[in-house]
Motif scaffolding. Structure first.
Motif, PDB file in Angstrom:
ATOM      1  N   THR A  83       0.894  -1.354  -0.365  1.00  0.00           N
ATOM      2  CA  THR A  83       0.111   0.411  -0.202  1.00  0.00           C
ATOM      3  C   THR A  83       0.929   0.980  -0.229  1.00  0.00           C
ATOM      4  O   THR A  83       1.653   2.074   0.880  1.00  0.00           O
ATOM      5  N   THR A  84       0.472   2.034  -1.000  1.00  0.00           N
ATOM      6  CA  THR A  84       0.845   3.387  -1.483  1.00  0.00           C
ATOM      7  C   THR A  84       0.260   5.045  -0.970  1.00  0.00           C
ATOM      8  O   THR A  84      -0.293   4.539  -1.704  1.00  0.00           O
ATOM      9  N   LEU A  85       0.525   5.882  -0.304  1.00  0.00           N
ATOM     10  CA  LEU A  85       0.080   6.696  -0.631  1.00  0.00           C
ATOM     11  C   LEU A  85       1.570   7.997  -1.384  1.00  0.00           C
ATOM     12  O   LEU A  85       2.606   7.735  -0.916  1.00  0.00           O
ATOM     13  N   LEU A  86       0.404   8.371  -2.066  1.00  0.00           N
ATOM     14  CA  LEU A  86       1.535   9.811  -2.829  1.00  0.00           C
ATOM     15  C   LEU A  86       0.711  10.961  -3.235  1.00  0.00           C
ATOM     16  O   LEU A  86      -0.712  10.984  -3.622  1.00  0.00           O
ATOM     17  N   PHE A  87       2.280  11.664  -2.696  1.00  0.00           N
ATOM     18  CA  PHE A  87       1.732  13.012  -2.823  1.00  0.00           C
ATOM     19  C   PHE A  87       2.933  14.199  -3.750  1.00  0.00           C
ATOM     20  O   PHE A  87       3.935  13.539  -2.937  1.00  0.00           O
ATOM     21  N   PHE A  88       2.022  14.668  -4.162  1.00  0.00           N
ATOM     22  CA  PHE A  88       2.916  16.078  -4.475  1.00  0.00           C
ATOM     23  C   PHE A  88       3.040  17.661  -3.653  1.00  0.00           C
ATOM     24  O   PHE A  88       2.244  17.701  -3.806  1.00  0.00           O
ATOM     25  N   GLY A  89       4.306  17.910  -3.447  1.00  0.00           N
ATOM     26  CA  GLY A  89       4.168  19.101  -2.822  1.00  0.00           C
ATOM     27  C   GLY A  89       5.932  19.656  -3.077  1.00  0.00           C
ATOM     28  O   GLY A  89       6.614  19.484  -3.346  1.00  0.00           O
ATOM     29  N   CYS A  97       0.574  21.289   2.147  1.00  0.00           N
ATOM     30  CA  CYS A  97       1.498  20.522   2.000  1.00  0.00           C
ATOM     31  C   CYS A  97       1.576  19.760   4.080  1.00  0.00           C
ATOM     32  O   CYS A  97       1.956  18.324   3.803  1.00  0.00           O
ATOM     33  N   PRO A  98       2.124  20.573   4.611  1.00  0.00           N
ATOM     34  CA  PRO A  98       2.419  20.510   5.908  1.00  0.00           C
ATOM     35  C   PRO A  98       1.040  20.083   6.551  1.00  0.00           C
ATOM     36  O   PRO A  98       1.524  18.809   7.168  1.00  0.00           O
ATOM     37  N   THR A  99      -0.116  20.616   6.393  1.00  0.00           N
ATOM     38  CA  THR A  99      -1.053  19.998   6.458  1.00  0.00           C
ATOM     39  C   THR A  99      -1.805  18.540   6.232  1.00  0.00           C
ATOM     40  O   THR A  99      -2.231  17.534   7.358  1.00  0.00           O
ATOM     41  N   THR A 100      -1.098  17.859   5.022  1.00  0.00           N
ATOM     42  CA  THR A 100      -1.896  17.282   4.941  1.00  0.00           C
ATOM     43  C   THR A 100      -1.012  16.366   5.319  1.00  0.00           C
ATOM     44  O   THR A 100      -1.214  14.800   5.443  1.00  0.00           O
ATOM     45  N   MET A 101       0.262  16.331   4.826  1.00  0.00           N
ATOM     46  CA  MET A 101       1.691  15.457   5.751  1.00  0.00           C
ATOM     47  C   MET A 101       1.604  15.224   6.861  1.00  0.00           C
ATOM     48  O   MET A 101       1.806  14.039   7.871  1.00  0.00           O
ATOM     49  N   GLY A 102       0.881  16.427   7.779  1.00  0.00           N
ATOM     50  CA  GLY A 102       0.856  16.344   9.584  1.00  0.00           C
ATOM     51  C   GLY A 102      -0.010  15.512   9.936  1.00  0.00           C
ATOM     52  O   GLY A 102      -0.326  14.941  10.412  1.00  0.00           O
ATOM     53  N   ASP A 103      -1.558  15.549   9.041  1.00  0.00           N
ATOM     54  CA  ASP A 103      -2.859  14.435   9.248  1.00  0.00           C
ATOM     55  C   ASP A 103      -2.310  13.253   8.971  1.00  0.00           C
ATOM     56  O   ASP A 103      -2.639  12.054   9.887  1.00  0.00           O
ATOM     57  N   ILE A 104      -1.579  13.022   7.500  1.00  0.00           N
ATOM     58  CA  ILE A 104      -1.085  12.043   7.593  1.00  0.00           C
ATOM     59  C   ILE A 104      -0.068  11.157   8.914  1.00  0.00           C
ATOM     60  O   ILE A 104      -0.247   9.413   8.565  1.00  0.00           O
ATOM     61  N   THR A 126       8.118  18.977  -5.669  1.00  0.00           N
ATOM     62  CA  THR A 126       7.539  20.504  -7.188  1.00  0.00           C
ATOM     63  C   THR A 126       8.483  21.128  -7.006  1.00  0.00           C
ATOM     64  O   THR A 126       8.279  22.247  -7.936  1.00  0.00           O
ATOM     65  N   ASP A 127       9.488  21.791  -5.912  1.00  0.00           N
ATOM     66  CA  ASP A 127      10.586  22.574  -5.783  1.00  0.00           C
ATOM     67  C   ASP A 127      11.788  21.963  -5.774  1.00  0.00           C
ATOM     68  O   ASP A 127      12.281  22.463  -4.485  1.00  0.00           O
ATOM     69  N   PRO A 128      12.141  20.754  -6.908  1.00  0.00           N
ATOM     70  CA  PRO A 128      13.757  20.416  -6.956  1.00  0.00           C
ATOM     71  C   PRO A 128      14.530  20.952  -5.973  1.00  0.00           C
ATOM     72  O   PRO A 128      15.858  21.133  -6.152  1.00  0.00           O
ATOM     73  N   GLN A 129      13.716  22.608  -6.908  1.00  0.00           N
ATOM     74  CA  GLN A 129      15.692  23.212  -6.442  1.00  0.00           C
ATOM     75  C   GLN A 129      16.003  23.733  -5.127  1.00  0.00           C
ATOM     76  O   GLN A 129      17.188  23.965  -5.158  1.00  0.00           O
ATOM     77  N   VAL A 130      14.869  23.982  -4.695  1.00  0.00           N
ATOM     78  CA  VAL A 130      15.342  24.243  -2.934  1.00  0.00           C
ATOM     79  C   VAL A 130      15.111  22.395  -2.612  1.00  0.00           C
ATOM     80  O   VAL A 130      15.936  22.761  -1.015  1.00  0.00           O
ATOM     81  N   HIS A 183       0.128  23.618  -7.363  1.00  0.00           N
ATOM     82  CA  HIS A 183       0.057  21.682  -7.760  1.00  0.00           C
ATOM     83  C   HIS A 183      -1.014  21.439  -7.454  1.00  0.00           C
ATOM     84  O   HIS A 183      -1.762  21.649  -6.288  1.00  0.00           O
ATOM     85  N   GLY A 184      -1.253  20.250  -7.767  1.00  0.00           N
ATOM     86  CA  GLY A 184      -2.750  20.020  -6.994  1.00  0.00           C
ATOM     87  C   GLY A 184      -1.919  18.683  -5.642  1.00  0.00           C
ATOM     88  O   GLY A 184      -1.591  18.743  -5.844  1.00  0.00           O
ATOM     89  N   ALA A 185      -3.565  18.987  -5.253  1.00  0.00           N
ATOM     90  CA  ALA A 185      -3.000  18.591  -3.550  1.00  0.00           C
ATOM     91  C   ALA A 185      -4.155  16.979  -3.079  1.00  0.00           C
ATOM     92  O   ALA A 185      -4.573  16.959  -2.396  1.00  0.00           O
TER      93      ALA A 185
END
Length: 223
Positions: A83-89, A97-104, A126-130, A183-185
């Protein structure tokens, strides 16, 4: 790098509105995303899950990027049969992003260790430069030390997201030096039975919903 250190990331209200709109447009029954990739969903009263059941099941993206140790991570191969949850942010996103990851993360912490081990949580930047591997690892550790982070070629990230009907745009430098990464959430849940996405969680999904569904996902219960 000078540019990277000077840039401060924001997800302003406009970005959040865009994110919400993408999530809604991507998941409404019978609608199509702006990419043209059809994302249809259904509210199944018979499903044991509180997440939205997808009528069309999506393949795990064929994506290979460096993980937070800097080593290549083949997303499709390394998550197969689990089982895998996948998120882009992105890590400097102040809200969704922090809200979603925090809830998970909180929901995961309520599971016994053996059930936690049955679920991958993968965050793709979605921001690989940083978001260097080190930056991403530090950020993910604040939610769960076992969360997987991938960062690298943005064009690959955009293509992978697009295959799921999730729009990822190039980061935009604002006049004040801040950057907006839109990005889509959606969080996609891939099942171990066929390694396909069967469920989607939108940006307003509550911690309680994740807490309800994660034990079922750990057991591989069909949606």
């Amino acid at each position: 790098m000078k540019l990277s250190s000077a840039r401060r990331r924001t997800a302003c209200a406009a970005a959040l509105a865009l994110t919400a709109a993408l999530a809604l447009s991507a998941c409404g029954s019978g609608t199509k995303s702006t990419s043209g990739a059809a994302i249809v969903s259904q509210q199944s009263q018979n499903s044991p899950y509180q997440g939205t059941v997808l009528a069309k099941h999506f393949d795990m993206p064929d994506l290979v990027l460096p993980d937070t140790s800097g080593q290549p991570f083949d997303l499709r191969q390394r998550t197969a049969g689990k089982t895998t949850l996948l998120f882009f942010g992105y890590t400097s996103c102040p809200d969704v992003c922090p809200t979603t990851m925090g809830d998970i993360g909180v929901a995961m912490s309520k599971l016994p260790a053996d059930e936690q081990a049955k679920i991958n949580v993968v965050f793709v930047s979605t921001d690989p430069q940083v978001d260097t591997p080190q930056v991403l690892r530090t950020w993910l550790n604040s939610f769960n030390k076992n969360f997987i982070g991938l960062t690298g070629d943005l064009q690959k990230v955009k293509a992978a997201a697009l295959s799921l009907g999730i729009l990822v745009e190039d980061p935009v430098v604002n006049k004040d030096g801040t950057v907006t990464s839109s990005h889509g959430a959606q969080v996609l849940a891939f099942m171990p039975s066929d390694d396909k996405a069967h469920l989607v969680y939108l940006s307003n999904t509550s911690q309680d919903v994740f807490a309800h569904d994660l034990p079922l996902l750990a057991k591989g219960v069909a949606a």
